[in-house]
Design an enzyme around this catalytic site. Sequence first.
Site, PDB file in Angstrom:
ATOM      1  CD  GLU A 201      -2.988  -0.945   2.294  1.00 43.76           C
ATOM      2  OE1 GLU A 201      -4.041  -1.498   2.060  1.00 43.76           O
ATOM      3  OE2 GLU A 201      -2.792  -0.240   3.307  1.00 43.76           O
ATOM      4  CD  GLU A 382      -4.478  -6.232   3.307  1.00 42.94           C
ATOM      5  OE1 GLU A 382      -5.308  -5.411   3.764  1.00 42.94           O
ATOM      6  OE2 GLU A 382      -3.254  -6.089   3.425  1.00 42.94           O
TER       7      GLU A 382
HETATM    8  C1  BGP Z   1      -4.932  -2.682   4.878  1.00 40.75           C
HETATM    9  C2  BGP Z   1      -3.606  -3.089   5.492  1.00 40.75           C
HETATM   10  C3  BGP Z   1      -3.701  -4.130   6.538  1.00 40.75           C
HETATM   11  C4  BGP Z   1      -4.997  -4.172   7.309  1.00 40.75           C
HETATM   12  C5  BGP Z   1      -6.225  -3.775   6.548  1.00 40.75           C
HETATM   13  C6  BGP Z   1      -7.474  -3.537   7.366  1.00 40.75           C
HETATM   14  O1  BGP Z   1      -4.876  -1.405   4.431  1.00 40.75           O
HETATM   15  O2  BGP Z   1      -2.710  -3.551   4.524  1.00 40.75           O
HETATM   16  O3  BGP Z   1      -2.521  -4.094   7.290  1.00 40.75           O
HETATM   17  O4  BGP Z   1      -4.939  -3.885   8.603  1.00 40.75           O
HETATM   18  O5  BGP Z   1      -6.001  -2.644   5.757  1.00 40.75           O
HETATM   19  O6  BGP Z   1      -7.413  -2.297   7.997  1.00 40.75           O
HETATM   20  P1  BGP Z   1      -7.726  -2.096   9.529  1.00 40.75           P
HETATM   21  O7  BGP Z   1      -6.836  -3.064  10.238  1.00 40.75           O
HETATM   22  O8  BGP Z   1      -7.417  -0.710   9.815  1.00 40.75           O
HETATM   23  O9  BGP Z   1      -9.159  -2.440   9.679  1.00 40.75           O
END
Ligand code: BGP
Length: 485
Positions: A201, A382
Amino acid sequence: MKLSETFLWGGATADFQCEGGYLEGGKGLCTHDFETDGNLENPRAVTYRDEEGNVYRARSSFFSPEEIPEGCEPCIDERYYYPSHKAVDFYHHYKEDLKLMGEMGCNVFRFSICWPRIYPLGIEEEPNEEGLRFYEDMIDTMIKEGMEPLITICHDELPSYLAETYDGWSSRFVIDCYLKYCKTLFERFGNKCRYWLTFNELNAVRGYVSMGTHKCDDQTHYQAVHHCFLASALAVKMGHEMMPESMFGTMYASSALYPATCKPEDIFTSMNKRRETLFFIDVMARGYYPSYSKDLLKRRNVTLDISEEDEKILKEGTLDFVSFSYYRSAIVSKDTKMNVIGGDTNPYLPKTDWGWAVDPLGLRYVLNEFYDRYQKPLFIVENGLGAVDEINEEGEINDDYRIDYLRDHLREMINAVVLDGVKLLGYTMWGPFDLVSLSTGEMKKRYGFIYVDMDDKGNGTLSRMKKKSWYWMKKVIESNGEDLE
Ligand code: BGP
């Protein structure tokens, strides 16, 4: 409506959100180790100390962080809670967690390697053997459980020594440190791992925690990003030479972006905003700065230090596939104020408890958008729902809301592949076992198929328990996506 037999199904994690063991096995400090917990109202922060010993906090939210003033150093202060120190103790639970993933039928597991476990300061001549052994055993365990590794080399972090001493990625020297680290990983794990992600990211991160830079202004940030582009391209080139079968991607924080109305100004602005975020993957996937980036950088008063040699490097190290996260979508009008990703709220969509718009069709939209744009295989690395889970009187977690979210998204994913002809390598659901939230540092924002008994302040037994969604996902994987009910 069939996915290919080689389709990869699995889960995705990041070291500082699950491992813990922050001072074990010879690990050095990582930038995330200075980040406190938080919540929606009180953002996470980095604690730092000035020359007189006073401790302050700087907001470390990855969208709009605050800078760490000159002369001050990040510090760990016992008055605060730092979630990465213990996380969900994957460091000691990985065998159990990977077994549960294997039992569910997963054939891939995405995880990140913690750079300072391998090079504690980032500048050593020799790697930390104990760190390498930890990941080696983890990889062997996942292979034994039927999963192939998908490794994120750098998930929004770096050894804090590189941040303190060289101001992180704002220095070209950090490229050499990263390449030395990559070479070590390729030598050690190259014969066991096909899929690699160079970064996570880059389009969403900024500031100390992710980039190691003390300032957050555009000039510092985009120059640091340029160094990441070079590091990624050089790593891809080296990886291909050392491991001819390997395939490289970089994780892009997607989210569909729609014009708020059909007014031409809104449509044009939304196209421009989209480019501001696609810029990051455009450079790495195509191997050059796109023509629109001239205007993008000018509007930010950024003058990049790019040599002809840099341009050659970018061309020679393009990505093999495009991988991305997808959680939500947003809308954009001519007046929208947004910081690279984000946008305004779509009134037609429901929202999660954390305010993220739920938009399954948006996943089909971005899959088509990216495949049209890059003509490279894609990988959803993800996707998932962050929600509060309650244990009922029978001691079960009936997370139907998670099943609904995943079912709707998987249906659109399959439509994109089967009906639209998008080439997709696989799908790894974010946080297959509960872990610490990146944006808020909470535990109560849970994503997992597997519950972890731990609260926002690290209290709990750390025991693991299957949720209803675990059984549902097992059926989905067994049927290769045909049985979504
Ligand atoms: C993405 C990241 C992750 C993860 C996910 C969910 O942007 O790569 O590391 O955490 O988001 O976000 P959050 O944990 O803030 O709900």
